[in-house]
Design a protein around this motif. Structure first.
Motif, PDB file in Angstrom:
ATOM      1  N   VAL A  18       0.851  -1.187   0.000  1.00  0.00           N
ATOM      2  CA  VAL A  18       0.000   0.000   0.000  1.00  0.00           C
ATOM      3  C   VAL A  18       0.892   1.244   0.000  1.00  0.00           C
ATOM      4  CG1 VAL A  18      -1.711   1.306   1.323  1.00  0.00           C
ATOM      5  CG2 VAL A  18      -1.864  -1.176   1.206  1.00  0.00           C
ATOM      6  N   LEU A  19       0.516   2.221  -0.807  1.00  0.00           N
ATOM      7  CA  LEU A  19       1.236   3.492  -0.821  1.00  0.00           C
ATOM      8  C   LEU A  19       0.458   4.498   0.012  1.00  0.00           C
ATOM      9  CD1 LEU A  19       2.129   3.830  -4.614  1.00  0.00           C
ATOM     10  CD2 LEU A  19       3.411   2.692  -2.803  1.00  0.00           C
ATOM     11  N   ARG A  20       1.147   5.167   0.932  1.00  0.00           N
ATOM     12  CA  ARG A  20       0.523   6.207   1.743  1.00  0.00           C
ATOM     13  C   ARG A  20       1.270   7.503   1.503  1.00  0.00           C
ATOM     14  NH1 ARG A  20       0.147   1.756   5.054  1.00  0.00           N
ATOM     15  NH2 ARG A  20      -2.008   1.191   5.543  1.00  0.00           N
ATOM     16  N   VAL A  21       0.578   8.444   0.886  1.00  0.00           N
ATOM     17  CA  VAL A  21       1.154   9.742   0.585  1.00  0.00           C
ATOM     18  C   VAL A  21       0.598  10.753   1.581  1.00  0.00           C
ATOM     19  CG1 VAL A  21       1.332  11.580  -1.149  1.00  0.00           C
ATOM     20  CG2 VAL A  21       1.423   9.181  -1.857  1.00  0.00           C
ATOM     21  N   ILE A  22       1.481  11.485   2.214  1.00  0.00           N
ATOM     22  CA  ILE A  22       1.090  12.514   3.170  1.00  0.00           C
ATOM     23  C   ILE A  22       1.295  13.872   2.510  1.00  0.00           C
ATOM     24  CG2 ILE A  22       1.593  13.531   5.428  1.00  0.00           C
ATOM     25  CD1 ILE A  22       2.694  10.735   6.218  1.00  0.00           C
ATOM     26  N   LYS A  23       0.280  14.743   2.638  1.00  0.00           N
ATOM     27  CA  LYS A  23       0.326  16.070   2.010  1.00  0.00           C
ATOM     28  C   LYS A  23       0.136  17.166   3.044  1.00  0.00           C
ATOM     29  CE  LYS A  23      -1.653  17.137  -1.692  1.00  0.00           C
ATOM     30  NZ  LYS A  23      -0.439  17.810  -2.096  1.00  0.00           N
ATOM     31  N   ASN A  24       0.639  18.354   2.736  1.00  0.00           N
ATOM     32  CA  ASN A  24       0.396  19.488   3.628  1.00  0.00           C
ATOM     33  C   ASN A  24      -0.738  20.375   3.121  1.00  0.00           C
ATOM     34  OD1 ASN A  24       1.858  20.627   1.444  1.00  0.00           O
ATOM     35  ND2 ASN A  24       2.645  22.260   2.743  1.00  0.00           N
ATOM     36  N   LEU A  25      -1.164  20.187   1.891  1.00  0.00           N
ATOM     37  CA  LEU A  25      -2.259  20.970   1.317  1.00  0.00           C
ATOM     38  C   LEU A  25      -3.291  20.014   0.732  1.00  0.00           C
ATOM     39  CD1 LEU A  25      -0.160  23.656  -0.608  1.00  0.00           C
ATOM     40  CD2 LEU A  25      -1.239  23.915   1.628  1.00  0.00           C
ATOM     41  N   ARG A  26      -4.411  20.549   0.326  1.00  0.00           N
ATOM     42  CA  ARG A  26      -5.460  19.692  -0.230  1.00  0.00           C
ATOM     43  C   ARG A  26      -5.045  19.142  -1.595  1.00  0.00           C
ATOM     44  NH1 ARG A  26      -8.329  22.373  -4.160  1.00  0.00           N
ATOM     45  NH2 ARG A  26      -7.969  24.602  -4.218  1.00  0.00           N
ATOM     46  N   VAL A  27      -5.659  18.065  -1.976  1.00  0.00           N
ATOM     47  CA  VAL A  27      -5.410  17.433  -3.272  1.00  0.00           C
ATOM     48  C   VAL A  27      -6.316  18.110  -4.293  1.00  0.00           C
ATOM     49  CG1 VAL A  27      -5.564  15.263  -4.572  1.00  0.00           C
ATOM     50  CG2 VAL A  27      -4.872  15.238  -2.174  1.00  0.00           C
ATOM     51  N   CYS A  28      -5.763  18.519  -5.427  1.00  0.00           N
ATOM     52  CA  CYS A  28      -6.607  19.127  -6.463  1.00  0.00           C
ATOM     53  C   CYS A  28      -7.496  18.038  -7.082  1.00  0.00           C
ATOM     54  CB  CYS A  28      -5.761  19.826  -7.524  1.00  0.00           C
ATOM     55  SG  CYS A  28      -4.977  18.757  -8.745  1.00  0.00           S
ATOM     56  N   VAL A  29      -8.568  18.481  -7.708  1.00  0.00           N
ATOM     57  CA  VAL A  29      -9.539  17.555  -8.310  1.00  0.00           C
ATOM     58  C   VAL A  29      -8.853  16.633  -9.307  1.00  0.00           C
ATOM     59  CG1 VAL A  29     -11.588  17.435  -9.777  1.00  0.00           C
ATOM     60  CG2 VAL A  29     -11.468  19.126  -7.947  1.00  0.00           C
TER      61      VAL A  29
END
Length: 153
Positions: free
Chosen positions: A118-129
């Motif tokens: 499983v890939l888990r990506v952590i972001k600091n901003l929202r994901v664009c559409v």
């Protein structure tokens, strides 16, 4: 996060308003944090910024993303360029979407993990559409359940 006024002007394609707001932000020393995404792979956490070319594998990542986009298009993917808030033609906007940090992290993760992980990506901003849609296509194409997690900072 984009300044709300910049977003409003850009979504209305009022590029003069965008330019005025960005100049005003610069004059008042107002800035937004850069977008980043991180992923744990090969025993380390790898962090990517939007349009990042500093990673040692960046050439391979961008090449992999180009191939992946061709496959996505063959499966019905159509880029959603409304998220690109700059005055460019559609093809240039589509190219910019490939440089979003979450796509770089996802591509790196796919390239450096075994099938079934499983890939888990952590972001600091929202994901664009568009990146949300692309992640779903990528997940189906590479037969993984990739998950994007937003990290509230």
């Amino acid at each position: 996060m984009v300044c709300p006024d910049v977003y409003i002007y850009a979504s209305a394609k009022q590029w003069d308003g965008v330019a005025r707001m960005r100049l005003l932000m610069r004059e008042r020393k107002i800035s937004k944090p850069p977008g980043w995404s991180s992923i744990e792979a090969v025993g380390q956490t790898h962090t990517f910024f939007a349009f990042d070319k500093s990673h040692p594998s960046s050439d391979e990542i961008y090449n992999f993303l180009k191939e992946l986009e061709e496959t996505m298009r063959a499966h019905g993917y159509v880029p959603e360029t409304k998220s690109v808030l700059v005055n460019l033609d559609e093809e240039e906007k589509e190219d910019l979407l490939c440089g979003h940090s979450e796509r770089l992290a996802i591509a790196f993760g796919i390239m450096n993990t075994k099938e079934g992980e499983v890939l888990r990506v952590i972001k600091n901003l929202r994901v664009c559409v568009d990146c949300h849609t692309a992640a779903k296509f990528i997940s189906r194409i590479v037969t993984r359940n990739d998950t994007l997690h937003k990290n509230a900072i």
